[in-house]
Enzyme design. Structure first.
Site, PDB file in Angstrom:
ATOM      1  N   TYR A  73      16.323  19.374  15.253  1.00 39.06           N
ATOM      2  CA  TYR A  73      15.914  17.965  15.265  1.00 39.06           C
ATOM      3  C   TYR A  73      14.582  17.793  15.992  1.00 39.06           C
ATOM      4  O   TYR A  73      13.713  17.051  15.567  1.00 39.06           O
ATOM      5  CB  TYR A  73      16.988  17.099  15.945  1.00 39.06           C
ATOM      6  CG  TYR A  73      16.697  15.624  15.806  1.00 39.06           C
ATOM      7  CD1 TYR A  73      17.202  14.905  14.722  1.00 39.06           C
ATOM      8  CD2 TYR A  73      15.898  14.953  16.731  1.00 39.06           C
ATOM      9  CE1 TYR A  73      16.903  13.570  14.562  1.00 39.06           C
ATOM     10  CE2 TYR A  73      15.601  13.621  16.573  1.00 39.06           C
ATOM     11  CZ  TYR A  73      16.102  12.920  15.488  1.00 39.06           C
ATOM     12  OH  TYR A  73      15.800  11.591  15.330  1.00 39.06           O
ATOM     13  N   PHE A 125      -7.073   1.093  -2.119  1.00 39.74           N
ATOM     14  CA  PHE A 125      -6.009   1.830  -2.791  1.00 39.74           C
ATOM     15  C   PHE A 125      -4.740   0.989  -2.654  1.00 39.74           C
ATOM     16  O   PHE A 125      -4.542   0.312  -1.646  1.00 39.74           O
ATOM     17  CB  PHE A 125      -5.801   3.245  -2.251  1.00 39.74           C
ATOM     18  CG  PHE A 125      -4.738   3.938  -3.060  1.00 39.74           C
ATOM     19  CD1 PHE A 125      -4.991   4.301  -4.365  1.00 39.74           C
ATOM     20  CD2 PHE A 125      -3.457   4.133  -2.549  1.00 39.74           C
ATOM     21  CE1 PHE A 125      -3.985   4.859  -5.161  1.00 39.74           C
ATOM     22  CE2 PHE A 125      -2.451   4.683  -3.335  1.00 39.74           C
ATOM     23  CZ  PHE A 125      -2.721   5.049  -4.651  1.00 39.74           C
ATOM     24  N   THR A 126      -3.870   1.077  -3.669  1.00 40.53           N
ATOM     25  CA  THR A 126      -2.719   0.158  -3.765  1.00 40.53           C
ATOM     26  C   THR A 126      -1.846   0.123  -2.504  1.00 40.53           C
ATOM     27  O   THR A 126      -1.697  -0.926  -1.880  1.00 40.53           O
ATOM     28  CB  THR A 126      -1.862   0.543  -4.987  1.00 40.53           C
ATOM     29  OG1 THR A 126      -1.537   1.937  -4.890  1.00 40.53           O
ATOM     30  CG2 THR A 126      -2.616   0.306  -6.289  1.00 40.53           C
ATOM     31  N   ASP A 216      -9.116   8.173   4.645  1.00 39.19           N
ATOM     32  CA  ASP A 216      -7.971   8.495   3.798  1.00 39.19           C
ATOM     33  C   ASP A 216      -8.259   9.895   3.269  1.00 39.19           C
ATOM     34  O   ASP A 216      -9.030  10.079   2.329  1.00 39.19           O
ATOM     35  CB  ASP A 216      -7.819   7.482   2.663  1.00 39.19           C
ATOM     36  CG  ASP A 216      -6.593   7.787   1.796  1.00 39.19           C
ATOM     37  OD1 ASP A 216      -6.129   8.942   1.815  1.00 39.19           O
ATOM     38  OD2 ASP A 216      -6.110   6.883   1.099  1.00 39.19           O
ATOM     39  N   LYS A 259      -1.029  15.592  -2.520  1.00 39.36           N
ATOM     40  CA  LYS A 259      -2.143  15.842  -3.445  1.00 39.36           C
ATOM     41  C   LYS A 259      -2.812  17.166  -3.064  1.00 39.36           C
ATOM     42  O   LYS A 259      -2.286  18.229  -3.341  1.00 39.36           O
ATOM     43  CB  LYS A 259      -3.136  14.672  -3.400  1.00 39.36           C
ATOM     44  CG  LYS A 259      -2.670  13.435  -4.155  1.00 39.36           C
ATOM     45  CD  LYS A 259      -1.701  12.610  -3.389  1.00 39.36           C
ATOM     46  CE  LYS A 259      -1.512  11.229  -3.953  1.00 39.36           C
ATOM     47  NZ  LYS A 259      -0.463  10.481  -3.259  1.00 39.36           N
ATOM     48  N   ARG A 383      -4.318   1.814 -14.471  1.00 40.72           N
ATOM     49  CA  ARG A 383      -5.107   1.569 -13.259  1.00 40.72           C
ATOM     50  C   ARG A 383      -6.063   0.430 -13.569  1.00 40.72           C
ATOM     51  O   ARG A 383      -7.265   0.594 -13.712  1.00 40.72           O
ATOM     52  CB  ARG A 383      -5.896   2.813 -12.824  1.00 40.72           C
ATOM     53  CG  ARG A 383      -5.040   3.967 -12.334  1.00 40.72           C
ATOM     54  CD  ARG A 383      -4.568   3.890 -10.892  1.00 40.72           C
ATOM     55  NE  ARG A 383      -3.428   3.065 -10.624  1.00 40.72           N
ATOM     56  CZ  ARG A 383      -2.614   3.232  -9.565  1.00 40.72           C
ATOM     57  NH1 ARG A 383      -2.798   4.215  -8.719  1.00 40.72           N
ATOM     58  NH2 ARG A 383      -1.629   2.408  -9.334  1.00 40.72           N
ATOM     59  N   PHE A 450       2.950  -2.724 -10.181  1.00 40.97           N
ATOM     60  CA  PHE A 450       2.767  -1.751 -11.266  1.00 40.97           C
ATOM     61  C   PHE A 450       3.903  -0.734 -11.345  1.00 40.97           C
ATOM     62  O   PHE A 450       4.206  -0.213 -12.409  1.00 40.97           O
ATOM     63  CB  PHE A 450       1.423  -1.022 -11.114  1.00 40.97           C
ATOM     64  CG  PHE A 450       1.261  -0.300  -9.820  1.00 40.97           C
ATOM     65  CD1 PHE A 450       0.825  -0.970  -8.683  1.00 40.97           C
ATOM     66  CD2 PHE A 450       1.562   1.041  -9.716  1.00 40.97           C
ATOM     67  CE1 PHE A 450       0.702  -0.302  -7.470  1.00 40.97           C
ATOM     68  CE2 PHE A 450       1.433   1.719  -8.514  1.00 40.97           C
ATOM     69  CZ  PHE A 450       1.008   1.045  -7.379  1.00 40.97           C
TER      70      PHE A 450
HETATM   71  N1  F0G Z   1      -4.149   7.218  -0.547  1.00 48.21           N
HETATM   72  C1  F0G Z   1      -4.526   7.612  -1.772  1.00 48.21           C
HETATM   73  C2  F0G Z   1      -5.976   7.755  -2.073  1.00 48.21           C
HETATM   74  C3  F0G Z   1      -3.569   7.889  -2.743  1.00 48.21           C
HETATM   75  O1  F0G Z   1      -3.956   8.277  -3.948  1.00 48.21           O
HETATM   76  C4  F0G Z   1      -2.193   7.746  -2.427  1.00 48.21           C
HETATM   77  C5  F0G Z   1      -1.164   7.983  -3.423  1.00 48.21           C
HETATM   78  C6  F0G Z   1      -1.852   7.323  -1.140  1.00 48.21           C
HETATM   79  C7  F0G Z   1      -2.859   7.089  -0.236  1.00 48.21           C
HETATM   80  C8  F0G Z   1      -0.422   7.108  -0.733  1.00 48.21           C
HETATM   81  O2  F0G Z   1       0.220   8.302  -0.569  1.00 48.21           O
HETATM   82  O3  F0G Z   1       1.976   8.337  -2.356  1.00 48.21           O
HETATM   83  O4  F0G Z   1       2.049   9.911  -0.418  1.00 48.21           O
HETATM   84  O5  F0G Z   1       2.536   7.517  -0.094  1.00 48.21           O
HETATM   85  N2  F0G Z   1      -1.411   8.054  -4.631  1.00 48.21           N
HETATM   86  C9  F0G Z   1      -0.492   8.341  -5.713  1.00 48.21           C
HETATM   87  C10 F0G Z   1      -1.244   8.331  -6.995  1.00 48.21           C
HETATM   88  C11 F0G Z   1       0.722   7.485  -5.711  1.00 48.21           C
HETATM   89  O6  F0G Z   1      -0.589   8.496  -8.027  1.00 48.21           O
HETATM   90  O7  F0G Z   1      -2.454   8.185  -7.002  1.00 48.21           O
HETATM   91  P1  F0G Z   1       1.785   8.526  -0.877  1.00 48.21           P
END
Ligand code: F0G
Length: 475
Positions: A73, A125-126, A216, A259, A383, A450
């Protein structure tokens, strides 16, 4: 000198079979999924280009590392190996692991944004913006104008517009700016990189106004590769060296390790400031888990530590970006409107130009993802306006300048033949684009719509106006 092709610096040891489907099965699957590719079952997908997130193939070394999971843990050995890898490769002082990128975004937003403050950045970013808004902040975009022009061939379309940045600091006042959120290989702009010169300039101006910069770092390795290939004076440097310099110009980072870092799950927050890191370590226990695992199993941290080191190897990154470029070039040659130059993690098709007969409020990009899926079983991601969501203050739909679909290439997963099949399907669709009808939204979730929104065609029972007369290339 003859330019030689790249080839993958690996061979395939294990395969995963794909289920072939008929066009009729796909018509029915996408209808059941509410015309949203996120709601498809992956069993019904042939080539899955939804995302490059968590979809990488791990190496034999990473899989071997999974067996070395120390599932204590507290104080897992894997945490310390991950800490060493992150320090070596990214260079930050403090590491707080999280279950994925948005876990780190949540923590950073809670720690650093006071209600009423703004966050400046090079395109939203979303998930990142959603957490900034949940913390009471508002995002202000200061990316360069080239980012919004799919045909502009500038090498660094992710760059911050320094003039816009200066104007924003002037109009909001430095005290109202929580921090600068610096994106690498800007996802929503088509995976477009920032230059090192631009990062240095942003640092200089932010430092003058005492505004911290959080990177980021999700696709920072891929960005470092573009700097090496495109920026004058950088070609002799290693990816590691360039990446360390980018990070050294910032105060910390959030990162989705799903990624660049070649793992199926994981993320982290890094901070250089001791007091802030202590606070983050305290808060991570509330939301993710103890500060030495942050929601991850020991084995996940081990795979991440190994993946981080593999991610900066030049042969890997050259083949990864080379494969994306290969698909891009097939489409460019056929005259398909895509965002150029080709970015790091996927091909972004300009749906507004692909389907010029569809008005923006019929979500052309969403329609195009459905048409592509029906045609060949290739799954892409919208997108455009659906991803952009609504203005948090007015509730109005946001129609971003770019209305795109993304063919995202998972790392080390598909072959060149998969890219060929994908390109053929896109090119076929382009030749009968007028058959594709628009969509209306029938159900809209409150957050990040989305992912789960549902749609129906504005006319008929399919996104195709009539069944095409000629046979299609069913995989
Ligand atoms: N920042 C960027 C630039 C991203 O592309 C993503 C995720 C995140 C943050 C968030 O990270 O998914 O690990 O919580 N992008 C995915 C995509 C969902 O399909 O582009 P996460």
């Amino acid at each position: 000198m003859i330019r030689r092709s790249w080839a993958e610096p690996f061979k395939i040891k294990m395969v995963e079979h794909l289920r072939m489907t008929t066009r009729a099965e796909r018509e029915s699957a996408i209808r059941e999924a509410g015309y949203n590719t996120f709601l498809l079952r992956s069993e019904d997908v042939y080539i899955d280009l939804l995302t490059d997130s968590g979809t990488s193939a791990m190496s034999d070394r990473q899989w071997a590392g999974m067996m070395l999971g120390d599932e204590a843990y507290a104080g897992s050995a894997n945490y310390y190996r991950l800490e060493r890898a992150v320090r070596d490769v990214y260079g930050y002082k403090h590491l707080i692991p999280t279950h994925q990128g948005r876990g780190a975004e949540h923590l950073l937003s809670r720690l650093c944004i006071k209600p009423g403050q703004v966050v400046l950045g090079n395109m939203y970013f979303t998930t990142t913006r959603a957490h900034q808004e949940l913390a009471g902040g508002r995002f202000v975009d200061v990316i360069c104008d080239e980012a919004n022009d799919p045909d502009d061939l500038s090498p660094f379309k992710g760059n911050v517009d320094i003039k816009k940045l200066a104007n924003a600091i002037e109009s909001y006042g430095a005290g109202r700016i929580a921090y600068f959120c610096l994106q690498c290989n800007v996802n929503m702009a088509g995976g477009q990189p920032i230059s090192l010169a631009n990062v240095r300039a942003v640092r200089e101006i932010c430092q003058r106004h005492d505004i911290p910069i959080y990177l980021d770092a999700t696709r920072a390795v891929e960005n470092a590769y573009f700097i090496k290939m495109r920026e004058p004076g950088q070609s002799d440097r290693s990816i590691e060296d360039i990446l360390l310099e980018i990070c050294s110009l910032t105060d910390g980072c959030t990162c989705s390790a799903k990624k660049d870092a070649l793992v199926n799950i994981g993320g982290f927050l890094c901070l250089n400031d001791d007091a802030l890191a202590e606070e983050a370590r305290n808060q991570v226990v509330l939301f993710e888990g103890l500060h030495t695992y942050g929601g991850l199993a020991g084995r996940d941290m081990e795979a991440m530590a190994i993946g981080i080191r593999e991610s900066v190897q030049i042969d890997h990154i050259r083949a990864r970006i080379g494969q994306v470029e290969y698909l891009g070039n097939l489409l460019i040659k056929a005259g398909v409107p895509i965002v150029r130059p080709v970015g790091g993690h996927g091909i972004f098709i300009d749906a507004a130009r692909f389907l010029p007969h569809l008005p923006r409020d019929q979500f052309p990009a969403q329609s195009l993802t459905c048409a592509l899926y029906i045609d060949s079983g290739v799954r892409a991601m919208e997108r455009g306006a659906v991803s952009a969501g609504r203005d948090p203050d007015t509730g109005e739909n946001i129609f971003p300048e770019l209305e795109l679909i993304r063919l995202t290439i998972p790392r080390r997963v598909y072959t060149q033949a998969h890219m060929d099949v994908t390109a053929e399907s896109v090119i076929d669709l382009r030749d009968r684009a007028e058959e594709v009808v628009g969509l209306r939204m029938t159900s809209e979730p409150r957050y990040l719509r989305f992912f789960q929104a549902r749609f129906e065609p504005v006319e008929g029972q399919s996104v195709f106006r009539r069944m095409p007369a000629r046979a299609t290339v069913s995989p």
